[in-house]
Design a protein around this motif. Structure first.
Motif, short mmCIF file in Angstrom:
data_model
loop_
_atom_site.label_atom_id
_atom_site.label_comp_id
_atom_site.label_asym_id
_atom_site.label_seq_id
_atom_site.Cartn_x
_atom_site.Cartn_y
_atom_site.Cartn_z
N GLU A 103 0.83 -1.20 0.00
CA GLU A 103 0.00 0.00 0.00
C GLU A 103 0.86 1.25 0.00
O GLU A 103 0.48 2.29 -0.55
CB GLU A 103 -0.92 -0.01 1.22
CG GLU A 103 -2.00 -1.08 1.18
CD GLU A 103 -2.89 -1.05 2.40
OE1 GLU A 103 -2.69 -0.15 3.26
OE2 GLU A 103 -3.80 -1.90 2.49
N ARG A 104 2.04 1.15 0.61
CA ARG A 104 2.94 2.30 0.71
C ARG A 104 3.91 2.35 -0.47
O ARG A 104 4.25 3.44 -0.95
CB ARG A 104 3.73 2.22 2.02
CG ARG A 104 4.55 3.45 2.34
CD ARG A 104 5.03 3.40 3.78
NE ARG A 104 5.83 4.56 4.14
CZ ARG A 104 5.36 5.74 4.50
NH1 ARG A 104 4.06 5.92 4.54
NH2 ARG A 104 6.17 6.72 4.83
N TRP A 105 4.37 1.19 -0.93
CA TRP A 105 5.35 1.15 -2.03
C TRP A 105 4.86 0.18 -3.11
O TRP A 105 5.37 -0.94 -3.23
CB TRP A 105 6.72 0.71 -1.51
CG TRP A 105 7.30 1.65 -0.53
CD1 TRP A 105 7.75 2.93 -0.77
CD2 TRP A 105 7.52 1.43 0.87
NE1 TRP A 105 8.20 3.51 0.38
CE2 TRP A 105 8.09 2.61 1.41
CE3 TRP A 105 7.29 0.36 1.72
CZ2 TRP A 105 8.42 2.75 2.75
CZ3 TRP A 105 7.62 0.47 3.05
CH2 TRP A 105 8.18 1.65 3.55
N PRO A 106 3.91 0.60 -3.92
CA PRO A 106 3.33 -0.29 -4.93
C PRO A 106 4.24 -0.56 -6.13
O PRO A 106 3.84 -1.28 -7.04
CB PRO A 106 2.07 0.46 -5.37
CG PRO A 106 2.39 1.90 -5.13
CD PRO A 106 3.25 1.93 -3.90
N ASP A 107 5.44 0.02 -6.13
CA ASP A 107 6.36 -0.19 -7.25
C ASP A 107 7.54 -1.08 -6.87
O ASP A 107 8.48 -1.22 -7.65
CB ASP A 107 6.87 1.15 -7.78
CG ASP A 107 7.62 1.95 -6.72
OD1 ASP A 107 7.52 1.60 -5.52
OD2 ASP A 107 8.30 2.93 -7.09
N GLN A 108 7.50 -1.70 -5.69
CA GLN A 108 8.61 -2.53 -5.22
C GLN A 108 8.43 -3.97 -5.70
O GLN A 108 7.61 -4.72 -5.16
CB GLN A 108 8.71 -2.48 -3.69
CG GLN A 108 9.20 -1.15 -3.16
CD GLN A 108 10.67 -0.91 -3.48
OE1 GLN A 108 11.50 -1.81 -3.40
NE2 GLN A 108 10.98 0.32 -3.88
N ALA A 109 9.23 -4.36 -6.69
CA ALA A 109 9.06 -5.67 -7.32
C ALA A 109 9.22 -6.82 -6.32
O ALA A 109 8.48 -7.80 -6.37
CB ALA A 109 10.07 -5.83 -8.46
N ARG A 110 10.16 -6.70 -5.39
CA ARG A 110 10.42 -7.82 -4.49
C ARG A 110 9.29 -8.03 -3.48
O ARG A 110 9.11 -9.14 -2.97
CB ARG A 110 11.77 -7.63 -3.79
CG ARG A 110 12.95 -7.87 -4.72
CD ARG A 110 14.28 -7.68 -4.03
NE ARG A 110 14.54 -8.66 -2.99
CZ ARG A 110 15.02 -9.88 -3.22
NH1 ARG A 110 15.27 -10.27 -4.46
NH2 ARG A 110 15.26 -10.71 -2.23
N LEU A 111 8.52 -6.98 -3.20
CA LEU A 111 7.35 -7.19 -2.34
C LEU A 111 6.33 -8.07 -3.05
O LEU A 111 5.73 -8.96 -2.44
CB LEU A 111 6.74 -5.85 -1.96
CG LEU A 111 7.56 -4.97 -1.01
CD1 LEU A 111 6.86 -3.63 -0.78
CD2 LEU A 111 7.81 -5.68 0.33
N TYR A 112 6.12 -7.82 -4.35
CA TYR A 112 5.23 -8.69 -5.13
C TYR A 112 5.81 -10.11 -5.19
O TYR A 112 5.07 -11.09 -5.11
CB TYR A 112 5.07 -8.15 -6.55
CG TYR A 112 4.32 -6.86 -6.65
CD1 TYR A 112 2.91 -6.82 -6.55
CD2 TYR A 112 4.98 -5.66 -6.87
CE1 TYR A 112 2.22 -5.63 -6.66
CE2 TYR A 112 4.29 -4.46 -6.97
CZ TYR A 112 2.91 -4.45 -6.87
OH TYR A 112 2.23 -3.26 -6.98
#
Length: 218
Positions: free
Chosen positions: A62-71
């Motif tokens: 929700e805070r960093w929707p562009d972080q690939a490693r979170l996905y």
């Protein structure tokens, strides 16, 4: 990760009997710094706290929707919980978000992870197709910027699939390509060399061995 059985990633730690919850202090730091968030998520992954990873990544995306490693970690954890449709949806969202940034390497890593979960589900043909797409994406990247060892995983996984299916030349070809594209990860170079030896392709084996000091920077 999803391709762990294919030998691409470091083994996870065994589940801890006294796995403690994430503290409010840890969350406070992680919610201010994306790198801290990734460290926290990966540490829970290594403890096999898949439920915790799912909860943390939902919060941090929700805070960093562009972080690939979170996905990546979220999709992997959902896959380990056999929540396959949710995992694929996460990978697809991640691929779309990262593609907008033009980072084809991370798109390829997410595609490979998606393929790994397909294989875990027993969807071999679809998993193979996804890994082939990942290799194509990696090859199309304008510049290679290493993402730890993960960039090698599409090549390693696809090479293993080809070999298990008796397609030795295809396995060798993809591993040699990986050795050229991802020289920072020595295991793909070693895998290519071993496959060449297995096939009796002494010329390719010799070329890989001769190029090893240059490829590996030694």
């Amino acid at each position: 990760m999803g391709w762990l059985l294919l030998g691409c990633d470091r083994p996870e730690r065994s589940p801890s009997a006294d796995l403690r919850p994430v503290s409010e202090a840890e969350l406070a730091v992680a919610e201010e710094h994306p790198r801290a968030a990734l460290v926290l998520v990966e540490s829970r992954w290594r403890m096999r706290d898949h439920v915790g990873v799912i909860a943390l990544t939902e919060r941090f995306l929700e805070r960093w929707p562009d972080q690939a490693r979170l996905y990546l970690f979220r999709g992997e954890a959902l896959g380990r919980q056999a929540r396959y449709d949710e995992a694929y949806e996460v990978f697809d969202r991640g691929i779309e978000a990262v593609a907008i940034q033009g980072d084809l390497q991370q798109v390829a890593v997410l595609q490979a992870a998606r393929g790994g979960v397909l294989l875990r589900q027993g969807r071999t043909d679809a998993g193979r197709e996804q890994l082939e797409r990942s290799v194509q994406t990696m090859a199309a990247a304008p510049e290679h910027q290493p993402i730890q060892s993960l960039d090698s995983c599409p090549y390693m996984a696809l090479g293993r699939i080809y070999r298990l299916e008796g397609e030795d030349q295809a396995a060798l070809d993809v591993l040699v390509e990986g050795a050229q594209q991802v020289p920072e990860h020595p295991y793909v170079v070693i895998a290519a060399y071993q496959q060449a030896l297995r096939m009796g392709d002494w010329v390719t084996a010799a070329d890989l061995l001769a190029g090893a000091p240059r490829i590996l920077g030694t």
